[in-house]
Write an enzyme that holds these catalytic residues in place. Structure first.
Site, PDB file in Angstrom:
ATOM      1  N   GLU A  21       2.054   1.797  -3.479  1.00  0.00           N
ATOM      2  CA  GLU A  21       0.969   2.360  -4.309  1.00  0.00           C
ATOM      3  C   GLU A  21       0.913   3.882  -4.156  1.00  0.00           C
ATOM      4  O   GLU A  21       0.753   4.607  -5.139  1.00  0.00           O
ATOM      5  CB  GLU A  21      -0.358   1.716  -3.908  1.00  0.00           C
ATOM      6  CG  GLU A  21      -1.586   2.349  -4.528  1.00  0.00           C
ATOM      7  CD  GLU A  21      -2.700   2.538  -3.522  1.00  0.00           C
ATOM      8  OE1 GLU A  21      -3.222   3.673  -3.431  1.00  0.00           O
ATOM      9  OE2 GLU A  21      -3.051   1.573  -2.822  1.00  0.00           O
ATOM     10  N   HIS A  22       1.070   4.376  -2.928  1.00  0.00           N
ATOM     11  CA  HIS A  22       1.083   5.820  -2.700  1.00  0.00           C
ATOM     12  C   HIS A  22       2.315   6.464  -3.335  1.00  0.00           C
ATOM     13  O   HIS A  22       2.222   7.510  -3.980  1.00  0.00           O
ATOM     14  CB  HIS A  22       1.081   6.115  -1.201  1.00  0.00           C
ATOM     15  CG  HIS A  22      -0.272   6.069  -0.573  1.00  0.00           C
ATOM     16  ND1 HIS A  22      -0.826   7.147   0.094  1.00  0.00           N
ATOM     17  CD2 HIS A  22      -1.192   5.072  -0.501  1.00  0.00           C
ATOM     18  CE1 HIS A  22      -2.033   6.817   0.548  1.00  0.00           C
ATOM     19  NE2 HIS A  22      -2.270   5.562   0.212  1.00  0.00           N
ATOM     20  N   HIS A  37       0.825  -1.202   0.000  1.00  0.00           N
ATOM     21  CA  HIS A  37       0.000   0.000   0.000  1.00  0.00           C
ATOM     22  C   HIS A  37       0.862   1.256   0.000  1.00  0.00           C
ATOM     23  O   HIS A  37       0.544   2.240  -0.689  1.00  0.00           O
ATOM     24  CB  HIS A  37      -0.914  -0.031   1.232  1.00  0.00           C
ATOM     25  CG  HIS A  37      -1.768   1.182   1.384  1.00  0.00           C
ATOM     26  ND1 HIS A  37      -1.583   2.096   2.398  1.00  0.00           N
ATOM     27  CD2 HIS A  37      -2.808   1.642   0.650  1.00  0.00           C
ATOM     28  CE1 HIS A  37      -2.471   3.060   2.281  1.00  0.00           C
ATOM     29  NE2 HIS A  37      -3.234   2.815   1.241  1.00  0.00           N
ATOM     30  N   GLU A  82      -4.150   7.792   7.808  1.00  0.00           N
ATOM     31  CA  GLU A  82      -5.162   6.904   7.228  1.00  0.00           C
ATOM     32  C   GLU A  82      -5.440   5.728   8.158  1.00  0.00           C
ATOM     33  O   GLU A  82      -6.597   5.336   8.359  1.00  0.00           O
ATOM     34  CB  GLU A  82      -4.675   6.405   5.860  1.00  0.00           C
ATOM     35  CG  GLU A  82      -5.704   5.633   5.069  1.00  0.00           C
ATOM     36  CD  GLU A  82      -5.200   5.224   3.696  1.00  0.00           C
ATOM     37  OE1 GLU A  82      -5.963   4.552   2.971  1.00  0.00           O
ATOM     38  OE2 GLU A  82      -4.043   5.549   3.350  1.00  0.00           O
TER      39      GLU A  82
END
Length: 419
Positions: A50-51, A47, A127
């Site tokens: 991905e950022h 993840h 997040e």
């Protein structure tokens, strides 16, 4: 619907779903790695990568990436799941080449600038904090963890804060080098475009990908059990579930039909019995999560501290009653709901792009809409009974969050389900 597929010389697959009646194209790259491919010490790196892919390349700054796509009215996005990572764009049909160039750039030439990494680390920690502050969100991470404990399939997609704080640049770059290979990547597009043109663009753009990935993934081992977390909340959030059905399981569509009849809408059994007749919940629904080698079937409910005591026996009884099958009208209504959802998705380039990507990654070929509809129509009373028996044949998974003191004990729950 005109679907075409080509494998490039480097092993990357290209699939298009042509829609001449629209003026846009949804296009993306799906990578066949996700959270379940991470080492335990780097949970969350997929993840984080991905950022970071949007935070600058050798040719573009983070601002350049955003500005170029938005200058033509398009947009970029991405997501990470337990088995896949996707990077996608939606643009006008004349801007497909730009979308391909940007996707190829971020997936082959990202620089992972240390300053950008620190900023994005802070964003992801926020997040994670937001997810932890959202009970009807975090309850599903707890459910996944209890269903698949001590294994990659049970770890959170966002990662754990203590791990995210220590992941360094080399861990992110190394994950991309080892896992983002041409043979495990799929370029998919749906909309007003020509397949041959996209193949030529892809052949020219994706020249820097390694041919073979070094991803490893443990088989998913469903365990089940209970996980309760006491919190000072107004509601008790409960997920009760069982091992489900893989995408390729012969009973996959039957399980979807059963889930729809049980808790898929306002006419479903759970909504009518528990919300409308008894007023025990504000929200209740059933779900199926499918993976390449297994899945989960479950029910979510949000209820009050006092109401949960009455909720649990009614919920267990409704699950038990599935073994007696569905009424013909229920079965037909559930099939109609699933077919309508599929057919309505034909109107969206984004939904069609994602749907075809999922089919290619799971089955190695696109599935025709008529084939999916026929599989739904083939779900009969025998299939429903078989699914119900398979669900209840395994140890249940119970997760509860909030004032959980009145939630059934696990042995009592098992007794209610198995009696």
């Amino acid at each position: 619907m005109t679907v075409s597929a080509t494998t490039l010389k480097n092993g990357m697959r290209v699939l298009t779903d042509r829609m001449d009646s629209v003026e846009t194209v949804s296009i993306g790259v799906w990578v066949d790695v996700g959270t379940r491919h991470e080492p335990a010490q780097f949970n969350g790196v997929a993840h984080l990568l991905e950022h970071m892919a949007f935070k600058g390349t050798e040719r573009r700054s983070a601002l350049d990436i955003a500005a170029e796509i938005e200058a033509v009215g398009g947009h970029l996005n991405a997501y990470t799941s337990r088995e896949h990572t996707a990077y996608y764009a939606k643009v006008l049909k004349q801007n497909v080449a730009l979308a391909v160039d940007i996707l190829a750039d971020i997936l082959q030439r990202s620089v992972f600038d240390p300053a950008e990494l620190e900023r994005e680390r802070t964003v992801i920690l926020q997040e994670i904090g937001q997810a932890n502050d959202t009970p009807d969100d975090i309850i599903f991470d707890l459910f996944q963890e209890r269903a698949f404990p001590d294994q990659p399939m049970g770890r959170p997609v966002l990662g754990r804060a203590e791990i995210i704080r220590r992941i360094d640049r080399e861990a992110v770059a190394g994950y991309m080098r080892r896992h983002y290979a041409a043979s495990g990547m799929l370029l998919t597009a749906a909309g007003n475009l020509d397949h041959g043109d996209l193949v030529r663009l892809a052949e020219a753009a994706f020249t820097g990908l390694p041919p073979i990935r070094i991803a490893r993934s443990e088989p998913a081992r469903y365990v089940g059990g209970e996980l309760r977390e006491e919190r000072d909340l107004e509601q008790v959030h409960v997920v009760l579930g069982f091992p489900g059905f893989a995408f390729a399981d012969p009973d996959y569509y039957a399980a979807s039909v059963v889930s729809s009849a049980l808790g898929g809408g306002m006419s479903s059994r759970l909504f009518q019995e528990i919300r409308e007749k008894r007023g025990l919940v504000y929200a209740i629904y059933s779900f199926t999560h499918a993976y390449s080698d297994g899945g989960l079937f479950g029910v979510y409910a949000g209820t009050g501290e006092e109401e949960v005591e009455e909720l649990m026996p009614v919920l267990c009884e409704e699950i038990r009653k599935l073994a007696f099958g569905l009424e013909p009208a229920e079965l037909e209504r559930a099939r109609a709901q699933l077919k309508a959802g599929l057919l309505m998705s034909l109107e969206s380039t984004t939904a069609r792009c994602e749907q075809q990507a999922a089919h290619m990654l799971v089955f190695g070929r696109p599935l025709d809409m008529a084939e999916m509809v026929s599989r739904i129509d083939a779900v009969d009373a025998a299939a429903v009974t078989r699914v119900a028996r398979r669900i209840r044949s395994a140890r249940p998974t119970l997760t509860a969050l909030g004032p959980v003191g009145r939630v059934d004990s696990y042995p009592r729950l098992v007794e209610r389900l198995g009696g």
